[in-house]
Motif scaffolding. Structure first.
Motif, PDB file in Angstrom:
ATOM      1  N   ASP A  30      38.020 -27.871  16.336  1.00 25.59           N
ATOM      2  CA  ASP A  30      38.179 -27.718  17.779  1.00 25.59           C
ATOM      3  C   ASP A  30      37.107 -28.466  18.556  1.00 25.59           C
ATOM      4  O   ASP A  30      37.323 -28.824  19.715  1.00 25.59           O
ATOM      5  CB  ASP A  30      38.155 -26.233  18.162  1.00 25.59           C
ATOM      6  CG  ASP A  30      39.407 -25.508  17.711  1.00 25.59           C
ATOM      7  OD1 ASP A  30      40.426 -26.188  17.465  1.00 25.59           O
ATOM      8  OD2 ASP A  30      39.368 -24.269  17.585  1.00 25.59           O
ATOM      9  N   GLN A  31      35.956 -28.693  17.960  1.00 27.65           N
ATOM     10  CA  GLN A  31      34.869 -29.400  18.638  1.00 27.65           C
ATOM     11  C   GLN A  31      35.087 -30.907  18.684  1.00 27.65           C
ATOM     12  O   GLN A  31      34.565 -31.583  19.566  1.00 27.65           O
ATOM     13  CB  GLN A  31      33.532 -29.117  17.939  1.00 27.65           C
ATOM     14  CG  GLN A  31      33.138 -27.677  17.945  1.00 27.65           C
ATOM     15  CD  GLN A  31      32.883 -27.164  19.342  1.00 27.65           C
ATOM     16  OE1 GLN A  31      32.304 -27.847  20.171  1.00 27.65           O
ATOM     17  NE2 GLN A  31      33.340 -25.950  19.613  1.00 27.65           N
ATOM     18  N   SER A  52      31.809 -28.766   8.053  1.00 26.70           N
ATOM     19  CA  SER A  52      31.690 -30.071   8.687  1.00 26.70           C
ATOM     20  C   SER A  52      31.613 -31.220   7.674  1.00 26.70           C
ATOM     21  O   SER A  52      32.019 -32.339   7.988  1.00 26.70           O
ATOM     22  CB  SER A  52      30.473 -30.109   9.613  1.00 26.70           C
ATOM     23  OG  SER A  52      29.297 -29.906   8.877  1.00 26.70           O
ATOM     24  N   TYR A  53      31.143 -30.962   6.448  1.00 30.79           N
ATOM     25  CA  TYR A  53      31.022 -32.044   5.471  1.00 30.79           C
ATOM     26  C   TYR A  53      32.376 -32.579   5.007  1.00 30.79           C
ATOM     27  O   TYR A  53      32.592 -33.799   5.024  1.00 30.79           O
ATOM     28  CB  TYR A  53      30.168 -31.595   4.280  1.00 30.79           C
ATOM     29  CG  TYR A  53      29.986 -32.676   3.257  1.00 30.79           C
ATOM     30  CD1 TYR A  53      29.236 -33.809   3.536  1.00 30.79           C
ATOM     31  CD2 TYR A  53      30.603 -32.584   2.012  1.00 30.79           C
ATOM     32  CE1 TYR A  53      29.080 -34.817   2.603  1.00 30.79           C
ATOM     33  CE2 TYR A  53      30.452 -33.585   1.076  1.00 30.79           C
ATOM     34  CZ  TYR A  53      29.687 -34.694   1.371  1.00 30.79           C
ATOM     35  OH  TYR A  53      29.546 -35.706   0.455  1.00 30.79           O
ATOM     36  N   PRO A  54      33.348 -31.741   4.584  1.00 33.31           N
ATOM     37  CA  PRO A  54      34.643 -32.305   4.218  1.00 33.31           C
ATOM     38  C   PRO A  54      35.370 -32.963   5.385  1.00 33.31           C
ATOM     39  O   PRO A  54      36.085 -33.951   5.201  1.00 33.31           O
ATOM     40  CB  PRO A  54      35.446 -31.120   3.693  1.00 33.31           C
ATOM     41  CG  PRO A  54      34.551 -29.984   3.623  1.00 33.31           C
ATOM     42  CD  PRO A  54      33.268 -30.315   4.286  1.00 33.31           C
ATOM     43  N   ILE A  55      35.172 -32.448   6.590  1.00 31.41           N
ATOM     44  CA  ILE A  55      35.803 -33.055   7.762  1.00 31.41           C
ATOM     45  C   ILE A  55      35.156 -34.398   8.063  1.00 31.41           C
ATOM     46  O   ILE A  55      35.843 -35.365   8.426  1.00 31.41           O
ATOM     47  CB  ILE A  55      35.722 -32.092   8.963  1.00 31.41           C
ATOM     48  CG1 ILE A  55      36.550 -30.846   8.666  1.00 31.41           C
ATOM     49  CG2 ILE A  55      36.202 -32.754  10.239  1.00 31.41           C
ATOM     50  CD1 ILE A  55      36.387 -29.736   9.663  1.00 31.41           C
ATOM     51  N   LEU A  56      33.843 -34.501   7.878  1.00 32.74           N
ATOM     52  CA  LEU A  56      33.144 -35.779   8.058  1.00 32.74           C
ATOM     53  C   LEU A  56      33.651 -36.814   7.060  1.00 32.74           C
ATOM     54  O   LEU A  56      33.894 -37.974   7.420  1.00 32.74           O
ATOM     55  CB  LEU A  56      31.639 -35.578   7.901  1.00 32.74           C
ATOM     56  CG  LEU A  56      30.748 -36.809   8.046  1.00 32.74           C
ATOM     57  CD1 LEU A  56      30.791 -37.328   9.478  1.00 32.74           C
ATOM     58  CD2 LEU A  56      29.332 -36.481   7.652  1.00 32.74           C
ATOM     59  N   LYS A  57      33.849 -36.415   5.810  1.00 36.04           N
ATOM     60  CA  LYS A  57      34.390 -37.325   4.806  1.00 36.04           C
ATOM     61  C   LYS A  57      35.801 -37.775   5.175  1.00 36.04           C
ATOM     62  O   LYS A  57      36.172 -38.929   4.962  1.00 36.04           O
ATOM     63  CB  LYS A  57      34.408 -36.640   3.439  1.00 36.04           C
ATOM     64  CG  LYS A  57      33.056 -36.572   2.779  1.00 36.04           C
ATOM     65  CD  LYS A  57      33.080 -35.791   1.492  1.00 36.04           C
ATOM     66  CE  LYS A  57      34.068 -36.326   0.503  1.00 36.04           C
ATOM     67  NZ  LYS A  57      33.977 -35.635  -0.802  1.00 36.04           N
ATOM     68  N   LEU A  58      36.565 -36.882   5.750  1.00 35.44           N
ATOM     69  CA  LEU A  58      37.932 -37.208   6.139  1.00 35.44           C
ATOM     70  C   LEU A  58      37.965 -38.181   7.316  1.00 35.44           C
ATOM     71  O   LEU A  58      38.795 -39.092   7.352  1.00 35.44           O
ATOM     72  CB  LEU A  58      38.667 -35.923   6.484  1.00 35.44           C
ATOM     73  CG  LEU A  58      40.175 -35.960   6.455  1.00 35.44           C
ATOM     74  CD1 LEU A  58      40.668 -36.318   5.071  1.00 35.44           C
ATOM     75  CD2 LEU A  58      40.727 -34.624   6.872  1.00 35.44           C
ATOM     76  N   GLU A  83      44.224 -30.990  13.129  1.00 31.97           N
ATOM     77  CA  GLU A  83      44.719 -29.636  12.934  1.00 31.97           C
ATOM     78  C   GLU A  83      44.369 -29.136  11.548  1.00 31.97           C
ATOM     79  O   GLU A  83      44.166 -29.919  10.619  1.00 31.97           O
ATOM     80  CB  GLU A  83      46.223 -29.552  13.170  1.00 31.97           C
ATOM     81  CG  GLU A  83      47.062 -30.364  12.230  1.00 31.97           C
ATOM     82  CD  GLU A  83      48.537 -30.259  12.549  1.00 31.97           C
ATOM     83  OE1 GLU A  83      49.332 -30.543  11.652  1.00 31.97           O
ATOM     84  OE2 GLU A  83      48.889 -29.894  13.687  1.00 31.97           O
ATOM     85  N   VAL A  84      44.302 -27.826  11.441  1.00 28.83           N
ATOM     86  CA  VAL A  84      44.002 -27.151  10.180  1.00 28.83           C
ATOM     87  C   VAL A  84      45.096 -26.126   9.930  1.00 28.83           C
ATOM     88  O   VAL A  84      45.389 -25.301  10.803  1.00 28.83           O
ATOM     89  CB  VAL A  84      42.628 -26.444  10.232  1.00 28.83           C
ATOM     90  CG1 VAL A  84      42.361 -25.706   8.946  1.00 28.83           C
ATOM     91  CG2 VAL A  84      41.535 -27.434  10.509  1.00 28.83           C
TER      92      VAL A  84
END
Length: 120
Positions: A30-31, A52-58, A83-84
């Motif tokens: 959401d951020q 935040s780490y897996p999202i950063l990798k994505l 989205e999640v």
């Protein structure tokens, strides 16, 4: 079917079966929704959450796919959709007293990120 005559301006990346709750990942997603690529990287690197780490990798993967496959510049891109969704539960059994067992349900989630070009 994909139409090869019109230029593609977005890249979609999907990560499945990430070992975390969808609620915890959604708090981070959401951020970054609607922000530029550089701003997203700064936010994700400074967030104290484990999600935040897996999202950063994505996000890195989406930008690399956009630059390599389509030729989009990373500086001109932004996150148009993020989205999640909840995934399956990993079920384990934990031994307890008197030979009984206790089930542990570890949640997973699926994260989808769409990167678009600002200029188009």
């Amino acid at each position: 079917m994909w139409d090869s005559s019109r230029p593609r301006t977005e890249v979609k990346v999907l990560a499945q079966h990430i070992h975390m709750s969808a609620f915890k990942a959604r708090r981070v997603i959401d951020q970054i929704r609607g922000r530029s690529y550089e701003e997203t990287l700064m936010i994700l690197e400074l967030m104290p959450y484990r999600a935040s780490y897996p999202i950063l990798k994505l996000v890195y993967s989406a930008a690399a796919n956009a630059s390599h496959n389509i030729g989009l510049k990373e500086a001109d891109s932004f996150i148009s959709k993020a989205e999640v969704n909840g995934g399956t539960f990993v079920k384990k059994l934990r031994p307890r007293a008197r030979g009984r067992s206790y089930s542990i349900k570890r949640p997973t989630c699926h994260i989808t990120i769409v990167l678009k070009d600002k200029s188009k």
